[in-house]
Scaffold this motif. Structure first.
Motif, PDB file in Angstrom:
ATOM      1  N   LEU A 113       0.826  -1.161  -0.048  1.00 45.36           N
ATOM      2  CA  LEU A 113      -0.068  -0.022  -0.068  1.00 45.36           C
ATOM      3  C   LEU A 113       0.769   1.189  -0.214  1.00 45.36           C
ATOM      4  O   LEU A 113       0.250   2.319  -0.438  1.00 45.36           O
ATOM      5  N   THR A 114       2.142   1.056   0.326  1.00 44.18           N
ATOM      6  CA  THR A 114       2.962   2.193   0.476  1.00 44.18           C
ATOM      7  C   THR A 114       3.339   2.973  -1.068  1.00 44.18           C
ATOM      8  O   THR A 114       3.579   3.978  -1.224  1.00 44.18           O
ATOM      9  N   MET A 115       3.379   1.830  -1.975  1.00 45.35           N
ATOM     10  CA  MET A 115       3.345   2.390  -3.527  1.00 45.35           C
ATOM     11  C   MET A 115       2.369   3.598  -3.669  1.00 45.35           C
ATOM     12  O   MET A 115       3.003   4.431  -4.509  1.00 45.35           O
ATOM     13  N   PRO A 116       1.198   3.030  -3.804  1.00 46.44           N
ATOM     14  CA  PRO A 116       0.019   3.879  -4.382  1.00 46.44           C
ATOM     15  C   PRO A 116      -0.012   5.220  -3.525  1.00 46.44           C
ATOM     16  O   PRO A 116      -0.358   6.384  -3.953  1.00 46.44           O
ATOM     17  N   LEU A 117       0.201   4.957  -2.230  1.00 48.44           N
ATOM     18  CA  LEU A 117       0.168   6.351  -1.566  1.00 48.44           C
ATOM     19  C   LEU A 117       1.236   7.250  -1.679  1.00 48.44           C
ATOM     20  O   LEU A 117       1.169   8.427  -1.915  1.00 48.44           O
ATOM     21  N   SER A 118       2.516   6.782  -2.094  1.00 47.09           N
ATOM     22  CA  SER A 118       3.482   7.551  -2.561  1.00 47.09           C
ATOM     23  C   SER A 118       3.209   8.331  -3.827  1.00 47.09           C
ATOM     24  O   SER A 118       3.647   9.295  -4.069  1.00 47.09           O
ATOM     25  N   ILE A 119       2.588   7.412  -4.668  1.00 46.68           N
ATOM     26  CA  ILE A 119       2.280   8.064  -5.954  1.00 46.68           C
ATOM     27  C   ILE A 119       1.273   9.539  -5.894  1.00 46.68           C
ATOM     28  O   ILE A 119       1.452  10.509  -6.453  1.00 46.68           O
ATOM     29  N   VAL A 120       0.193   9.285  -4.843  1.00 40.23           N
ATOM     30  CA  VAL A 120      -0.622  10.427  -4.561  1.00 40.23           C
ATOM     31  C   VAL A 120      -0.070  11.517  -4.098  1.00 40.23           C
ATOM     32  O   VAL A 120      -0.251  12.415  -4.446  1.00 40.23           O
ATOM     33  N   LEU A 121       0.869  11.299  -3.122  1.00 34.77           N
ATOM     34  CA  LEU A 121       1.685  12.187  -2.513  1.00 34.77           C
ATOM     35  C   LEU A 121       2.710  13.035  -3.606  1.00 34.77           C
ATOM     36  O   LEU A 121       2.776  14.327  -3.583  1.00 34.77           O
ATOM     37  N   SER A 122       3.392  12.000  -4.351  1.00 33.43           N
ATOM     38  CA  SER A 122       4.262  12.868  -5.237  1.00 33.43           C
ATOM     39  C   SER A 122       3.468  13.557  -6.396  1.00 33.43           C
ATOM     40  O   SER A 122       3.967  14.819  -6.801  1.00 33.43           O
ATOM     41  N   ASN A 123       2.302  13.438  -6.541  1.00 34.71           N
ATOM     42  CA  ASN A 123       1.517  14.099  -7.547  1.00 34.71           C
ATOM     43  C   ASN A 123       0.735  15.393  -6.747  1.00 34.71           C
ATOM     44  O   ASN A 123       0.537  16.332  -7.304  1.00 34.71           O
ATOM     45  N   LEU A 124       0.896  15.172  -5.315  1.00 32.82           N
ATOM     46  CA  LEU A 124       0.359  16.325  -4.740  1.00 32.82           C
ATOM     47  C   LEU A 124       1.308  17.268  -4.598  1.00 32.82           C
ATOM     48  O   LEU A 124       1.158  18.488  -4.532  1.00 32.82           O
ATOM     49  N   VAL A 125       2.953  17.190  -4.825  1.00 28.23           N
ATOM     50  CA  VAL A 125       3.886  18.036  -4.917  1.00 28.23           C
ATOM     51  C   VAL A 125       3.674  18.781  -6.091  1.00 28.23           C
ATOM     52  O   VAL A 125       3.705  19.850  -6.277  1.00 28.23           O
ATOM     53  N   ARG A 126       3.397  18.013  -7.170  1.00 25.10           N
ATOM     54  CA  ARG A 126       3.036  18.552  -8.435  1.00 25.10           C
ATOM     55  C   ARG A 126       1.938  19.619  -8.402  1.00 25.10           C
ATOM     56  O   ARG A 126       1.915  20.751  -9.291  1.00 25.10           O
ATOM     57  N   PHE A 127       0.866  19.148  -7.836  1.00 20.96           N
ATOM     58  CA  PHE A 127      -0.321  19.824  -7.744  1.00 20.96           C
ATOM     59  C   PHE A 127       0.166  21.090  -6.850  1.00 20.96           C
ATOM     60  O   PHE A 127      -0.257  22.260  -7.508  1.00 20.96           O
ATOM     61  N   GLY A 128       0.889  21.298  -6.013  1.00 22.28           N
ATOM     62  CA  GLY A 128       1.200  22.439  -5.234  1.00 22.28           C
ATOM     63  C   GLY A 128       1.925  23.536  -6.051  1.00 22.28           C
ATOM     64  O   GLY A 128       1.842  24.564  -6.078  1.00 22.28           O
ATOM     65  N   ILE A 129       2.831  22.933  -7.232  1.00 21.20           N
ATOM     66  CA  ILE A 129       3.492  23.728  -7.819  1.00 21.20           C
ATOM     67  C   ILE A 129       2.728  24.466  -8.990  1.00 21.20           C
ATOM     68  O   ILE A 129       2.543  25.544  -9.281  1.00 21.20           O
ATOM     69  N   GLN A 130       1.617  23.633  -9.528  1.00 20.91           N
ATOM     70  CA  GLN A 130       0.562  24.029 -10.376  1.00 20.91           C
ATOM     71  C   GLN A 130      -0.212  24.968  -9.712  1.00 20.91           C
ATOM     72  O   GLN A 130      -0.841  26.063 -10.418  1.00 20.91           O
ATOM     73  N   LEU A 131      -0.508  24.644  -8.575  1.00 22.82           N
ATOM     74  CA  LEU A 131      -1.554  25.866  -7.848  1.00 22.82           C
ATOM     75  C   LEU A 131      -0.799  27.057  -7.444  1.00 22.82           C
ATOM     76  O   LEU A 131      -1.662  28.100  -7.612  1.00 22.82           O
ATOM     77  N   GLY A 132       0.607  27.167  -7.440  1.00 21.31           N
ATOM     78  CA  GLY A 132       0.973  28.417  -7.275  1.00 21.31           C
ATOM     79  C   GLY A 132       1.084  29.328  -8.664  1.00 21.31           C
ATOM     80  O   GLY A 132       0.730  30.277  -8.504  1.00 21.31           O
ATOM     81  N   LEU A 133       1.037  28.476  -9.833  1.00 25.52           N
ATOM     82  CA  LEU A 133       0.889  29.113 -11.031  1.00 25.52           C
ATOM     83  C   LEU A 133      -0.529  29.590 -11.179  1.00 25.52           C
ATOM     84  O   LEU A 133      -0.677  30.829 -11.711  1.00 25.52           O
ATOM     85  N   PHE A 134      -1.293  28.797 -10.701  1.00 27.72           N
ATOM     86  CA  PHE A 134      -2.648  29.160 -10.713  1.00 27.72           C
ATOM     87  C   PHE A 134      -3.047  30.454 -10.008  1.00 27.72           C
ATOM     88  O   PHE A 134      -3.935  31.527 -10.148  1.00 27.72           O
ATOM     89  N   LEU A 135      -2.448  30.379  -8.862  1.00 29.96           N
ATOM     90  CA  LEU A 135      -2.465  31.711  -7.776  1.00 29.96           C
ATOM     91  C   LEU A 135      -1.855  32.791  -8.440  1.00 29.96           C
ATOM     92  O   LEU A 135      -2.593  34.015  -8.157  1.00 29.96           O
ATOM     93  N   VAL A 136      -0.750  32.734  -9.015  1.00 25.85           N
ATOM     94  CA  VAL A 136      -0.502  34.088  -9.582  1.00 25.85           C
ATOM     95  C   VAL A 136      -1.488  34.712 -10.882  1.00 25.85           C
ATOM     96  O   VAL A 136      -1.543  35.934 -10.792  1.00 25.85           O
ATOM     97  N   VAL A 137      -1.822  33.641 -11.849  1.00 28.62           N
ATOM     98  CA  VAL A 137      -2.952  34.166 -12.645  1.00 28.62           C
ATOM     99  C   VAL A 137      -4.248  34.781 -12.069  1.00 28.62           C
ATOM    100  O   VAL A 137      -4.632  35.750 -12.341  1.00 28.62           O
ATOM    101  N   TRP A 138      -4.603  34.021 -10.970  1.00 33.40           N
ATOM    102  CA  TRP A 138      -5.680  34.354 -10.107  1.00 33.40           C
ATOM    103  C   TRP A 138      -5.506  35.867  -9.466  1.00 33.40           C
ATOM    104  O   TRP A 138      -6.438  36.551  -9.742  1.00 33.40           O
TER     105      TRP A 138
END
Length: 276
Positions: A113-138
């Motif tokens: 179960l650690t493997m799918p959890l790590s995938i979701v968390l690593s994509n959460l890091v990507r989401f945080g970076i892309q959220l920063g881009l959205f916040l600049v535009v917003w």
């Protein structure tokens, strides 16, 4: 270690917690390896959603002239793309956990179960970076136009992200378990995720989707992703609608899918090496 047969609802979360350091190592591996041999590197985190958003602006707002509720099209589409990408990328990556990691699973023991959890968390890091881009535009459109009206619903963003991650994790584990026997599902999932985006208010507001004829309308209402995307856009942009009851439906659906996915995943992990 020889142990008695576990119960169906024994999720093994305590053991996953003991291996939390391994989860963090997998997160770092996924994050680093994705763009390690690319020229632009992490810049792709910004380029990908920005190019997708510009394409939507040109095609759906410019050519098709679709209504965005008075909100600047760039902010409207980027809001939907940002939170949708987190779900789509996490689901697609999680769905191939067993087949993509069969070699390491067959050599050493650790809670699968650690493997799918790590995938979701690593994509959460990507989401945080892309959220920063959205916040600049917003922030730019909030300061330069009067079309955007943020409200207190944006405080629900952490909950919305958790719900998106939970849905991606639950559905991903179900598909990962099924693809150990039926490889065709991996191809169908990629196609299905693209279709699901059109049944989610990423391109069209939820009000427009609900104006479709009855059979399609009920399918859209049953989609637990809709309240999440709609609430995210409503909180930041002030367009669309918000309903506690509808968001509560997403919460219940996420819990059910997550529990079902964990049970199915834990059941298949004991014998998947015989079929992969």
């Amino acid at each position: 270690m020889i142990q008695p047969r576990t119960r169906l609802l024994d999720l093994g979360l305590r053991e996953v917690w003991r291996y939390r350091d391994l989860v963090m190592l997998f997160v770092r591996r996924d994050f680093v390896s994705t763009y390690k041999q690319t020229i632009l590197g992490p810049i792709w985190f910004f380029v990908q959603p920005l190019l997708t958003t510009i394409t939507y602006v040109v095609v759906f707002s410019g050519i098709a002239n679709l209504d965005t509720g008075g909100v600047p099209p760039l902010a409207f589409y980027l809001a939907g793309v940002t939170i949708w990408n987190y779900f789509a990328q996490a689901l697609t990556a999680t769905s191939s956990v067993f087949t993509a990691n069969a070699a390491i699973f067959g050599k050493v023991y650790f809670p699968r179960l650690t493997m799918p959890l790590s995938i979701v968390l690593s994509n959460l890091v990507r989401f945080g970076i892309q959220l920063g881009l959205f916040l600049v535009v917003w922030a730019y459109f909030t300061l330069t136009t009067e079309a955007i009206h943020p409200n207190s619903a944006l405080l629900l963003t952490p909950l919305l992200v958790v719900l998106m991650g939970g849905l991606a994790l639950g559905l991903g584990m179900i598909f990962s378990a099924l693809t150990t026997k039926y490889r065709d599902l991996a191809m169908l999932l990629t196609f299905g995720v693209q279709l699901l985006m059109y049944a989610t208010p990423v391109i069209l507001p939820l009000s427009k989707l609900l104006s479709l004829p009855n059979p399609y309308r009920w399918f859209i209402l049953a989609n637990p992703l809709n309240p999440i995307v709609e609430t995210f856009r409503y909180g930041f942009l002030g367009t669309g609608s918000f309903s506690w009851a509808y968001l509560g439906y997403s919460l219940v659906a996420t819990v059910v899918i997550l529990l079902l996915g964990t049970v199915v995943f834990n059941k298949v992990e004991k014998s998947f090496t015989d079929t992969v």
